[in-house]
Design an enzyme around this catalytic site. Structure first.
Site, PDB file in Angstrom:
ATOM      1  N   HIS A  64      44.077 -98.513 -54.364  1.00 45.02           N
ATOM      2  CA  HIS A  64      43.506 -97.485 -54.160  1.00 45.02           C
ATOM      3  C   HIS A  64      42.672 -97.946 -52.309  1.00 45.02           C
ATOM      4  O   HIS A  64      42.434 -98.370 -52.048  1.00 45.02           O
ATOM      5  CB  HIS A  64      41.976 -97.839 -55.050  1.00 45.02           C
ATOM      6  CG  HIS A  64      41.997 -97.323 -56.347  1.00 45.02           C
ATOM      7  ND1 HIS A  64      42.904 -97.520 -57.023  1.00 45.02           N
ATOM      8  CD2 HIS A  64      41.511 -96.020 -56.913  1.00 45.02           C
ATOM      9  CE1 HIS A  64      43.189 -97.017 -58.300  1.00 45.02           C
ATOM     10  NE2 HIS A  64      42.756 -96.519 -58.293  1.00 45.02           N
TER      11      HIS A  64
ATOM     12  N   GLN B  75      38.510-103.867 -59.142  1.00 45.18           N
ATOM     13  CA  GLN B  75      37.816-103.131 -59.059  1.00 45.18           C
ATOM     14  C   GLN B  75      36.038-103.089 -58.335  1.00 45.18           C
ATOM     15  O   GLN B  75      36.231-102.122 -57.302  1.00 45.18           O
ATOM     16  CB  GLN B  75      37.249-102.265 -60.266  1.00 45.18           C
ATOM     17  CG  GLN B  75      35.787-100.757 -60.799  1.00 45.18           C
ATOM     18  CD  GLN B  75      37.019 -99.807 -59.995  1.00 45.18           C
ATOM     19  OE1 GLN B  75      37.290 -99.354 -60.965  1.00 45.18           O
ATOM     20  NE2 GLN B  75      35.771 -99.030 -58.892  1.00 45.18           N
TER      21      GLN B  75
ATOM     22  N   HIS C  46      49.605 -92.847 -61.601  1.00 43.27           N
ATOM     23  CA  HIS C  46      48.364 -93.892 -61.111  1.00 43.27           C
ATOM     24  C   HIS C  46      47.322 -93.175 -61.956  1.00 43.27           C
ATOM     25  O   HIS C  46      46.803 -91.997 -62.853  1.00 43.27           O
ATOM     26  CB  HIS C  46      47.870 -93.219 -59.926  1.00 43.27           C
ATOM     27  CG  HIS C  46      46.722 -93.571 -59.278  1.00 43.27           C
ATOM     28  ND1 HIS C  46      46.197 -94.307 -58.470  1.00 43.27           N
ATOM     29  CD2 HIS C  46      45.546 -93.928 -60.518  1.00 43.27           C
ATOM     30  CE1 HIS C  46      44.965 -95.046 -58.403  1.00 43.27           C
ATOM     31  NE2 HIS C  46      44.435 -94.396 -59.219  1.00 43.27           N
TER      32      HIS C  46
ATOM     33  N   GLU D 247      39.707 -93.185 -50.979  1.00 44.92           N
ATOM     34  CA  GLU D 247      38.892 -93.044 -51.661  1.00 44.92           C
ATOM     35  C   GLU D 247      37.919 -91.920 -51.329  1.00 44.92           C
ATOM     36  O   GLU D 247      36.842 -92.983 -51.329  1.00 44.92           O
ATOM     37  CB  GLU D 247      39.638 -93.309 -53.414  1.00 44.92           C
ATOM     38  CG  GLU D 247      39.268 -92.140 -53.948  1.00 44.92           C
ATOM     39  CD  GLU D 247      38.983 -91.945 -55.317  1.00 44.92           C
ATOM     40  OE1 GLU D 247      39.209 -93.288 -55.822  1.00 44.92           O
ATOM     41  OE2 GLU D 247      38.854 -91.537 -56.679  1.00 44.92           O
TER      42      GLU D 247
ATOM     43  N   HIS E  52      44.827 -95.608 -64.986  1.00 42.67           N
ATOM     44  CA  HIS E  52      43.661 -96.448 -65.524  1.00 42.67           C
ATOM     45  C   HIS E  52      43.061 -96.132 -67.769  1.00 42.67           C
ATOM     46  O   HIS E  52      42.749 -96.011 -67.517  1.00 42.67           O
ATOM     47  CB  HIS E  52      42.353 -96.418 -65.171  1.00 42.67           C
ATOM     48  CG  HIS E  52      41.999 -96.146 -63.616  1.00 42.67           C
ATOM     49  ND1 HIS E  52      41.289 -97.371 -63.182  1.00 42.67           N
ATOM     50  CD2 HIS E  52      42.589 -95.854 -62.785  1.00 42.67           C
ATOM     51  CE1 HIS E  52      41.777 -97.297 -61.750  1.00 42.67           C
ATOM     52  NE2 HIS E  52      42.111 -95.873 -61.544  1.00 42.67           N
TER      53      HIS E  52
ATOM     54  N   ASP F  17      45.404 -90.301 -63.318  1.00 45.03           N
ATOM     55  CA  ASP F  17      44.192 -91.174 -62.517  1.00 45.03           C
ATOM     56  C   ASP F  17      43.279 -91.439 -64.047  1.00 45.03           C
ATOM     57  O   ASP F  17      43.003 -93.100 -63.738  1.00 45.03           O
ATOM     58  CB  ASP F  17      42.913 -91.170 -61.616  1.00 45.03           C
ATOM     59  CG  ASP F  17      42.395 -91.490 -60.943  1.00 45.03           C
ATOM     60  OD1 ASP F  17      42.605 -92.792 -61.168  1.00 45.03           O
ATOM     61  OD2 ASP F  17      41.818 -90.972 -59.914  1.00 45.03           O
TER      62      ASP F  17
ATOM     63  N   TRP G  80      34.869 -91.406 -65.232  1.00 42.78           N
ATOM     64  CA  TRP G  80      34.903 -90.472 -63.991  1.00 42.78           C
ATOM     65  C   TRP G  80      35.464 -88.934 -64.073  1.00 42.78           C
ATOM     66  O   TRP G  80      34.959 -88.395 -63.755  1.00 42.78           O
ATOM     67  CB  TRP G  80      36.194 -91.166 -62.881  1.00 42.78           C
ATOM     68  CG  TRP G  80      35.634 -92.766 -62.577  1.00 42.78           C
ATOM     69  CD1 TRP G  80      34.742 -93.015 -61.406  1.00 42.78           C
ATOM     70  CD2 TRP G  80      36.133 -94.176 -63.122  1.00 42.78           C
ATOM     71  NE1 TRP G  80      34.519 -94.373 -61.102  1.00 42.78           N
ATOM     72  CE2 TRP G  80      35.103 -94.730 -62.128  1.00 42.78           C
ATOM     73  CE3 TRP G  80      36.605 -94.479 -64.354  1.00 42.78           C
ATOM     74  CZ2 TRP G  80      35.239 -96.665 -62.122  1.00 42.78           C
ATOM     75  CZ3 TRP G  80      36.919 -95.676 -64.826  1.00 42.78           C
ATOM     76  CH2 TRP G  80      35.724 -96.647 -63.351  1.00 42.78           C
TER      77      TRP G  80
HETATM   78 FE   FE2 Z   1      42.399 -94.649 -59.262  1.00 39.97          FE
END
Ligand code: FE2
Length: 451
Positions: free
Chosen positions: A227, A169, A74, A230, A76, A326, A332
């Protein structure tokens, strides 16, 4: 423990396909004194005291841990290494991260995304991370990130398996062009159907997005990786819907629920019903320990929830659980360096998996379990597998996690793609050794129980 491979002061071996014989390795399952013979890019033999064919290059592992490569289930890649652009995430929350990503998107170029992703892939290879599943945001009508990462996927294919997930997203139903863009991304060659049901406007729309996306995946014969939940909201139960549609559509083994953090906050009675449903549907679970320990529980005062999904309980029920990185240096998360051992270390701390068995399960969560999530073919150290492996400056999986061990040698298809010097300090202490490393000196750790 010093291993018999080149150090920083010796010339690097040429990066070319070679027949290799790795001598005296320890395997993640606890087998010691193992030799591994590589011919023609494949593993030809594994066992003690193998004969060395003429012309083969011999690498002395000297008891070091030889593992299949790390796998990240996982990530991005479209956002990585963008930290500070156009500003940093002041609150540190998931929602400000999403808002910040929305500010950054209009400023992105295909070239900049690709360049940052390629730099990250360099880091990954140096860390022995040779397969990544990356989500790619499709809520940009230009599909800049999709084009960029498809380019990167082709570019890194000789040395890294990159799998892409079409990720809406901004919400499949919340964003007016998301479904059309997601289908365009799949048409262009993106591999996996993504989703984000907890970010849709209502629970009902979240459930509807799960149904639509699973049906799309079934029509196209593709895997699903969402996802999912979360959230700290214990009533965020989209994983239940995901498991239901997985079974209804016959998608068992092809579906992944990523994050699943609401399970941390769920009532135990409901969790006792849910976990067997996940196991029955053969949905993979992917926790992202570094991210969720920082993003979740932000609305709590004290006690403050940890927010990671129920890893040991899912594993005990037979669910395949992987760990993902991630994010690295993006809206993030400001930290990270493609080190899946750092991910495993955080996972075992947050899940309190501190026994030897628990630590080794966390090592599996960044290697074999993630390989299952990605459906990698020819992964492993058995004869016939592709000769992809990493030699670590450690004698066991738990030592590798404890030390975030040096990746002494990384091999892809029989080609040495990265080397790193052992971590050794030169000491100047009266009556003490001149060199010290941090590996265990003394009797080896107990052998791993048979699985
Ligand atoms: Fe993610």
């Amino acid at each position: 423990m010093l291993l018999g491979i080149p150090t920083a002061t010796t010339p690097a071996m040429p990066a070319q396909p070679a027949d290799l014989l790795v001598r005296d390795a320890t395997l993640p399952d606890g087998r010691v004194g193992q030799d591994l013979l590589v011919r023609g890019g494949r593993i030809e033999a594994l066992g003690p005291a193998l004969p060395a064919p003429a012309g083969v290059q011999v690498v002395q592992a000297r008891g070091g841990l030889l593992s299949p490569p790390f796998v990240d289930a996982h990530f991005h890649l479209d956002a990585t290494l963008s930290h500070g652009l156009p500003r940093v995430n002041a609150s540190g929350t998931l929602l400000e991260g999403i808002a910040l990503w929305g500010e950054l998107k209009p400023l992105l170029t295909e070239e900049a995304i690709a360049e940052r992703a390629l730099q990250y892939c360099d880091w990954a290879v140096a860390r022995g991370l040779l397969a990544i599943r990356s989500h790619v945001d499709v809520c940009d009508d230009r599909l800049l990130a999709v084009h960029a990462l498809l380019h990167v996927k082709r570019r890194v294919a000789p040395y890294l398996d990159l799998q892409l997930v079409a990720f809406p997203q901004d919400g499949l139903l919340r964003s007016p062009t998301a479904m059309a863009n997601l289908k365009r991304a799949l048409d262009l060659g993106v591999d996996v159907v993504g989703g984000i049901p907890h970010f849709e406007r209502t629970m009902a729309e979240g459930a509807e997005s799960v149904r639509l996306l699973c049906e799309l995946a079934a029509q196209r014969g593709l895997p699903v990786d969402m996802h999912c939940d979360e959230s700290d909201d214990p009533l965020s139960r989209h994983i239940e819907t995901l498991a239901f549609h997985t079974q209804r559509l016959g998608l068992q083994g092809r579906v992944t629920g990523s994050h699943l953090t609401s399970m941390h906050s769920m009532d135990n009675y409901y969790a006792s019903k849910l976990i067997p449903l996940i196991a029955e549907s053969q949905v993979h679970a992917v926790a992202n320990p570094l991210i969720n320990i920082t993003l979740q529980g932000r609305h709590d005062s004290y006690p403050k929830r940890r927010g990671m999904t129920r890893v040991p309980e899912l594993m005990a029920a037979g669910v395949n659980v992987g760990f993902g990185h991630d994010c690295v240096m993006d809206p993030w998360y400001a930290l990270g360096s493609a080190d899946m051992l750092e991910v495993a270390a955080m996972g075992l701390h947050v899940a309190q998996m501190t026994s030897v068995q628990g630590q080794r399960q966390c090592f599996d969560a960044v290697t074999v379990n993630n390989a299952r999530v990605l459906g990698l073919q020819g992964y492993g150290l058995e004869p016939g597998c592709r000769a992809d492996f990493v030699l670590l400056q450690a004698a066991s999986p738990e030592e590798a996690i404890r030390l975030r061990a040096q990746r002494l040698l990384v091999v892809r298809g029989g080609t040495i793609v990265s080397q790193m010097a052992p971590a050794v300090a030169q000491l100047s202490l009266p009556g003490r050794p001149a060199q010290v490393d941090f590996t265990r000196q003394g009797p080896p750790a107990p052998a791993r129980p048979a699985r």
